[in-house]
Design a protein around this motif. Structure first.
Motif, PDB file in Angstrom:
ATOM      1  N   ARG A   1       0.856  -1.196   0.000  1.00  0.00           N
ATOM      2  CA  ARG A   1       0.000   0.000   0.000  1.00  0.00           C
ATOM      3  C   ARG A   1       0.889   1.243   0.000  1.00  0.00           C
ATOM      4  O   ARG A   1       1.933   1.255   0.657  1.00  0.00           O
ATOM      5  CB  ARG A   1      -0.893  -0.013   1.245  1.00  0.00           C
ATOM      6  CG  ARG A   1      -1.841   1.151   1.410  1.00  0.00           C
ATOM      7  CD  ARG A   1      -2.608   0.957   2.711  1.00  0.00           C
ATOM      8  NE  ARG A   1      -3.549   2.017   3.007  1.00  0.00           N
ATOM      9  CZ  ARG A   1      -4.237   2.114   4.144  1.00  0.00           C
ATOM     10  NH1 ARG A   1      -4.082   1.194   5.101  1.00  0.00           N
ATOM     11  NH2 ARG A   1      -5.086   3.109   4.343  1.00  0.00           N
ATOM     12  N   THR A   2       0.502   2.249  -0.733  1.00  0.00           N
ATOM     13  CA  THR A   2       1.186   3.547  -0.714  1.00  0.00           C
ATOM     14  C   THR A   2       0.244   4.591  -0.151  1.00  0.00           C
ATOM     15  O   THR A   2      -0.906   4.714  -0.594  1.00  0.00           O
ATOM     16  CB  THR A   2       1.647   3.949  -2.122  1.00  0.00           C
ATOM     17  OG1 THR A   2       2.650   3.022  -2.570  1.00  0.00           O
ATOM     18  CG2 THR A   2       2.243   5.347  -2.117  1.00  0.00           C
ATOM     19  N   ILE A   3       0.743   5.346   0.826  1.00  0.00           N
ATOM     20  CA  ILE A   3      -0.035   6.411   1.460  1.00  0.00           C
ATOM     21  C   ILE A   3       0.741   7.713   1.299  1.00  0.00           C
ATOM     22  O   ILE A   3       1.909   7.790   1.693  1.00  0.00           O
ATOM     23  CB  ILE A   3      -0.264   6.119   2.957  1.00  0.00           C
ATOM     24  CG1 ILE A   3      -0.993   4.788   3.152  1.00  0.00           C
ATOM     25  CG2 ILE A   3      -1.032   7.255   3.626  1.00  0.00           C
ATOM     26  CD1 ILE A   3      -1.008   4.309   4.598  1.00  0.00           C
ATOM     27  N   ARG A   4       0.114   8.717   0.729  1.00  0.00           N
ATOM     28  CA  ARG A   4       0.702  10.046   0.620  1.00  0.00           C
ATOM     29  C   ARG A   4       0.001  10.966   1.610  1.00  0.00           C
ATOM     30  O   ARG A   4      -1.225  11.084   1.594  1.00  0.00           O
ATOM     31  CB  ARG A   4       0.575  10.583  -0.802  1.00  0.00           C
ATOM     32  CG  ARG A   4       1.422   9.851  -1.822  1.00  0.00           C
ATOM     33  CD  ARG A   4       1.117  10.337  -3.231  1.00  0.00           C
ATOM     34  NE  ARG A   4       1.186  11.794  -3.307  1.00  0.00           N
ATOM     35  CZ  ARG A   4       0.362  12.538  -4.074  1.00  0.00           C
ATOM     36  NH1 ARG A   4      -0.571  11.950  -4.812  1.00  0.00           N
ATOM     37  NH2 ARG A   4       0.493  13.851  -4.086  1.00  0.00           N
ATOM     38  N   LEU A   5       0.785  11.597   2.473  1.00  0.00           N
ATOM     39  CA  LEU A   5       0.238  12.471   3.521  1.00  0.00           C
ATOM     40  C   LEU A   5       0.764  13.881   3.301  1.00  0.00           C
ATOM     41  O   LEU A   5       1.965  14.128   3.429  1.00  0.00           O
ATOM     42  CB  LEU A   5       0.639  11.968   4.904  1.00  0.00           C
ATOM     43  CG  LEU A   5       0.174  10.552   5.278  1.00  0.00           C
ATOM     44  CD1 LEU A   5       0.738  10.154   6.632  1.00  0.00           C
ATOM     45  CD2 LEU A   5      -1.340  10.456   5.272  1.00  0.00           C
ATOM     46  N   ALA A   6      -0.135  14.799   2.962  1.00  0.00           N
ATOM     47  CA  ALA A   6       0.251  16.181   2.700  1.00  0.00           C
ATOM     48  C   ALA A   6      -0.274  17.080   3.809  1.00  0.00           C
ATOM     49  O   ALA A   6      -1.453  16.997   4.195  1.00  0.00           O
ATOM     50  CB  ALA A   6      -0.298  16.639   1.351  1.00  0.00           C
ATOM     51  N   SER A   7       0.598  17.926   4.322  1.00  0.00           N
ATOM     52  CA  SER A   7       0.183  18.879   5.347  1.00  0.00           C
ATOM     53  C   SER A   7      -0.451  20.098   4.687  1.00  0.00           C
ATOM     54  O   SER A   7      -0.138  20.444   3.546  1.00  0.00           O
ATOM     55  CB  SER A   7       1.385  19.314   6.184  1.00  0.00           C
ATOM     56  OG  SER A   7       2.316  20.012   5.370  1.00  0.00           O
ATOM     57  N   SER A   8      -1.356  20.729   5.423  1.00  0.00           N
ATOM     58  CA  SER A   8      -1.971  21.960   4.925  1.00  0.00           C
ATOM     59  C   SER A   8      -2.480  22.768   6.103  1.00  0.00           C
ATOM     60  O   SER A   8      -2.562  22.279   7.236  1.00  0.00           O
ATOM     61  CB  SER A   8      -3.122  21.650   3.953  1.00  0.00           C
ATOM     62  OG  SER A   8      -4.160  20.940   4.605  1.00  0.00           O
ATOM     63  N   ALA A   9      -2.814  24.018   5.824  1.00  0.00           N
ATOM     64  CA  ALA A   9      -3.370  24.919   6.834  1.00  0.00           C
ATOM     65  C   ALA A   9      -4.565  25.621   6.235  1.00  0.00           C
ATOM     66  O   ALA A   9      -4.649  25.835   5.019  1.00  0.00           O
ATOM     67  CB  ALA A   9      -2.314  25.937   7.290  1.00  0.00           C
TER      68      ALA A   9
ATOM     69  N   ALA B   1      -3.959  20.480   8.975  1.00  0.00           N
ATOM     70  CA  ALA B   1      -4.617  19.266   8.507  1.00  0.00           C
ATOM     71  C   ALA B   1      -3.636  18.313   7.845  1.00  0.00           C
ATOM     72  O   ALA B   1      -2.512  18.684   7.481  1.00  0.00           O
ATOM     73  CB  ALA B   1      -5.728  19.637   7.523  1.00  0.00           C
ATOM     74  N   VAL B   2      -4.091  17.066   7.691  1.00  0.00           N
ATOM     75  CA  VAL B   2      -3.413  16.028   6.918  1.00  0.00           C
ATOM     76  C   VAL B   2      -4.396  15.569   5.855  1.00  0.00           C
ATOM     77  O   VAL B   2      -5.521  15.135   6.179  1.00  0.00           O
ATOM     78  CB  VAL B   2      -2.992  14.839   7.799  1.00  0.00           C
ATOM     79  CG1 VAL B   2      -2.205  13.822   6.981  1.00  0.00           C
ATOM     80  CG2 VAL B   2      -2.196  15.288   9.008  1.00  0.00           C
ATOM     81  N   ASN B   3      -4.005  15.675   4.598  1.00  0.00           N
ATOM     82  CA  ASN B   3      -4.891  15.314   3.478  1.00  0.00           C
ATOM     83  C   ASN B   3      -6.263  15.974   3.604  1.00  0.00           C
ATOM     84  O   ASN B   3      -7.303  15.366   3.348  1.00  0.00           O
ATOM     85  CB  ASN B   3      -5.011  13.798   3.353  1.00  0.00           C
ATOM     86  CG  ASN B   3      -3.743  13.162   2.800  1.00  0.00           C
ATOM     87  OD1 ASN B   3      -2.782  13.864   2.458  1.00  0.00           O
ATOM     88  ND2 ASN B   3      -3.717  11.845   2.712  1.00  0.00           N
ATOM     89  N   GLY B   4      -6.257  17.228   4.040  1.00  0.00           N
ATOM     90  CA  GLY B   4      -7.475  18.006   4.126  1.00  0.00           C
ATOM     91  C   GLY B   4      -8.305  17.779   5.369  1.00  0.00           C
ATOM     92  O   GLY B   4      -9.352  18.405   5.534  1.00  0.00           O
TER      93      GLY B   4
ATOM     94  N   ALA C   1      -4.433   9.698  -0.088  1.00  0.00           N
ATOM     95  CA  ALA C   1      -3.742  10.693  -0.912  1.00  0.00           C
ATOM     96  C   ALA C   1      -4.375  12.051  -0.670  1.00  0.00           C
ATOM     97  O   ALA C   1      -5.529  12.140  -0.238  1.00  0.00           O
ATOM     98  CB  ALA C   1      -3.814  10.318  -2.391  1.00  0.00           C
ATOM     99  N   PRO C   2      -3.637  13.122  -0.928  1.00  0.00           N
ATOM    100  CA  PRO C   2      -4.211  14.462  -0.744  1.00  0.00           C
ATOM    101  C   PRO C   2      -5.406  14.668  -1.670  1.00  0.00           C
ATOM    102  O   PRO C   2      -5.472  14.100  -2.761  1.00  0.00           O
ATOM    103  CB  PRO C   2      -3.053  15.399  -1.117  1.00  0.00           C
ATOM    104  CG  PRO C   2      -1.823  14.560  -1.063  1.00  0.00           C
ATOM    105  CD  PRO C   2      -2.245  13.175  -1.391  1.00  0.00           C
ATOM    106  N   PRO C   3      -6.356  15.488  -1.247  1.00  0.00           N
ATOM    107  CA  PRO C   3      -7.504  15.766  -2.104  1.00  0.00           C
ATOM    108  C   PRO C   3      -7.093  16.643  -3.275  1.00  0.00           C
ATOM    109  O   PRO C   3      -6.050  17.307  -3.242  1.00  0.00           O
ATOM    110  CB  PRO C   3      -8.468  16.505  -1.164  1.00  0.00           C
ATOM    111  CG  PRO C   3      -7.572  17.161  -0.156  1.00  0.00           C
ATOM    112  CD  PRO C   3      -6.417  16.208   0.029  1.00  0.00           C
TER     113      PRO C   3
END
Length: 544
Positions: free
Chosen positions: A348-356, A366-369, A399-401
């Motif tokens: 499995r591949t998980i992409r975790l993108a930070s955001s504000a 947030a993580v992935n929105g 994955a990120p939205p």
């Protein structure tokens, strides 16, 4: 008398139920507020048995740690154990998703084991902004005598807890965040609870080698450490023996731990250890300690060593140079390189993108929105008792939205995963505001790649699939990414969080549920008979 009775009762309990998994150590800790003055001005701090920082924990692989925590604060309280994997036992993790807070005037006894671990770690208070008031301390797990260590025994060892620090009361900092404001610049840097010039002495003798176990216990800043006139040889990172490279200075990102050797091979004088902030876009903050040679004739000549500035490439290349010593033993006698992680198929591949963003006009991270919303019941208890409506399984996407999606939403979201799956996780920092630091409770991960720019499938061509370092806290550089591989072999509910504490407090975290339908004690220990029950789990029976 109360402490004596506590130890008698605990000793009786564990002598009668132990499975001969290792010796026991018993601790009785009282948590109080007290007056401290780390950088001059008097302020309220969190003390453990009257100490700031708290008592050191020193143990060996597989030893059991029985820690009775008596909460004398007027607030609920929990301690968490950064780097202790709590094998099969997320019940002891000490975060709000696994444990009910210890109410004021009550106690809770943690029952933990340093199972198959060595290395340098730390503990800290995990609720609200308590970490900004103290309550942290060093954890040292030594190898068993039968297991070889890849360097001669040092003449001495020192715990070095470093971190940024605010003179503002922790509750005032919390109110700032609750009101939508950002935290200001920290007021200083602490070395073992003190900030300023020459705040701590480390005694050495000429010609001997010493070990420093360094942890960044601060709230947000990467810190750089260097010793005037001396090189440091990195030997261990969060439980992994490393290739023994020498460095003039080392970056320690928030939440990370490592240990170095240095030899007192200079003339007998006083040499400064310099700890300074990195990547702040402001005048660097620093504090100094002293390496004091026996028979010292006074301060070493020359200026303090200058830090490396805010050069991301310097830090990135240094991070890539940190690799596992494949021939050295870890907690067991077999070589660390015998586990060939690079030959295991990723499931499995998980992409975790930070955001504000803003939620109802308030700043959230947030993580992935998804910005994590604290629940009224620990998620682990809700899962154990099948209490619906506490969290949403699968609430964190893999994955990120898309950019067109709503930027941030609040949710008590849990990511589900299968026991014994082997996962690739890509952490993405597209915000560009600073270095981010991520920690996964219950695990160490193989840091196979990191770079600036955008991650793609082509990035895998540069992965280190041979001797990547295994650790529990990893950094992600501005507008960059870090890729890790992890074998999900530890059943439980585990906190994945930003170690930049304002971000974590405002939602940049989630829980990873590692699940097996077997319900076997071989995979997970039962709910402790002393587990505190609160929220919608109040009144339940431990045997349920």
């Amino acid at each position: 008398m109360r402490s004596v009775l506590f130890f008698v009762c605990i000793c009786f309990l564990f002598v009668s139920t132990a499975r001969a998994e290792g010796p026991y150590q018993f601790f009785d800790w009282e948590i109080t507020y007290g007056s401290i003055s780390p950088i001059g001005s008097l302020q309220q701090g969190i003390l453990i048995n009257g100490q700031f920082p708290g008592p050191k924990i020193e143990c060996q692989t597989n030893e059991n740690l029985i820690i009775n925590v008596r909460n004398k604060l007027p607030d609920p309280f929990l301690l968490s154990w950064n780097g202790l994997q709590q094998r099969k036992n997320s019940w002891q993790d000490g975060v709000s998703g696994t444990n009910c807070p210890i109410p004021p005037g009550h106690n809770f006894t943690y029952r933990m084991q340093a199972k198959d671990q060595i290395g340098s770690f730390f503990y800290f208070p995990s609720l609200a902004l308590h970490k900004a008031a103290g309550g942290f301390g060093a954890i040292r797990i030594d190898s068993r005598p039968m297991v070889p260590v890849p360097f001669p025994p040092p003449a001495g060892e020192y715990a070095v807890l470093i971190g940024d620090w605010y003179t503002t009361n922790h509750k005032s900092l919390q109110r700032m965040l609750d009101s939508g404001k950002e935290l200001p610049r920290p007021d200083g840097v602490l070395i073992n609870g003190k900030g300023g010039a020459d705040v701590v002495d480390f005694a050495v003798e000429q010609g001997k080698t010493y070990r420093l176990r360094i942890s960044n216990v601060g709230l947000q800043n990467t810190l750089n450490i260097q010793i005037q006139g001396h090189k440091m040889t990195l030997v261990e990172v969060e439980g992994t023996h490393t290739v023994q490279n020498a460095y003039a200075s080392l970056d320690v990102h928030v939440g990370q731990s490592l240990s170095v050797l240095f030899t007192a091979n200079r003339p007998a004088k006083d040499y400064r250890i310099v700890v300074s902030t990195r990547f702040t876009n402001a005048t660097r903050l620093l504090s100094t300690a002293v390496v004091r040679y026996a028979g010292s004739s006074g301060p070493a000549p020359g200026p303090l060593p200058a830090g490396p500035g805010d050069d991301v490439d310097f830090s990135l290349n240094q991070a890539r140079s940190i690799r596992t010593n494949l021939t050295a033993s870890g907690p067991r006698p077999n070589p660390q390189g015998s586990y060939r992680y690079g030959s295991i198929n990723v499931t499995r591949t998980i992409r975790l993108a930070s955001s504000a963003g803003l939620v109802r006009g308030r700043r959230r991270y947030a993580v992935n929105g998804v910005s994590f919303a604290e629940a009224d019941t620990p998620l682990k208890l809700a899962d154990h008792y099948n209490i619906s409506g506490v969290f949403r399984l699968g609430g964190i996407p893999d994955a990120p939205p898309p950019a067109t999606a709503e930027e941030v939403r609040n949710e008590t979201a849990v990511m589900d995963s299968d026991h014994r799956s082997f996962v690739e996780v890509v952490l993405e920092n597209g915000e560009g505001g600073g270095v981010q630091s991520w920690h996964l409770d219950g695990y160490s991960v193989f840091v196979v790649g990191m770079d600036v720019g955008t991650w793609s499938k082509k990035s895998r061509d540069g992965y280190n699939l041979v001797d990547a370092v295994s650790r529990c806290t990893v950094q992600v550089y501005p507008r960059g990414w870090t890729a890790v591989l992890v074998a999900l072999d530890n059943v439980g509910m585990w906190n994945m969080r930003s170690e930049v504490w304002a971000r974590r407090y405002l939602g940049q975290q989630f829980y990873l549920r590692v699940y097996t339908p077997s319900h076997s004690f071989r995979d997970e220990l039962p709910i402790p008979d002393n587990a505190l029950l609160c929220g919608r789990a109040a009144g339940r029976h431990h045997s349920q």
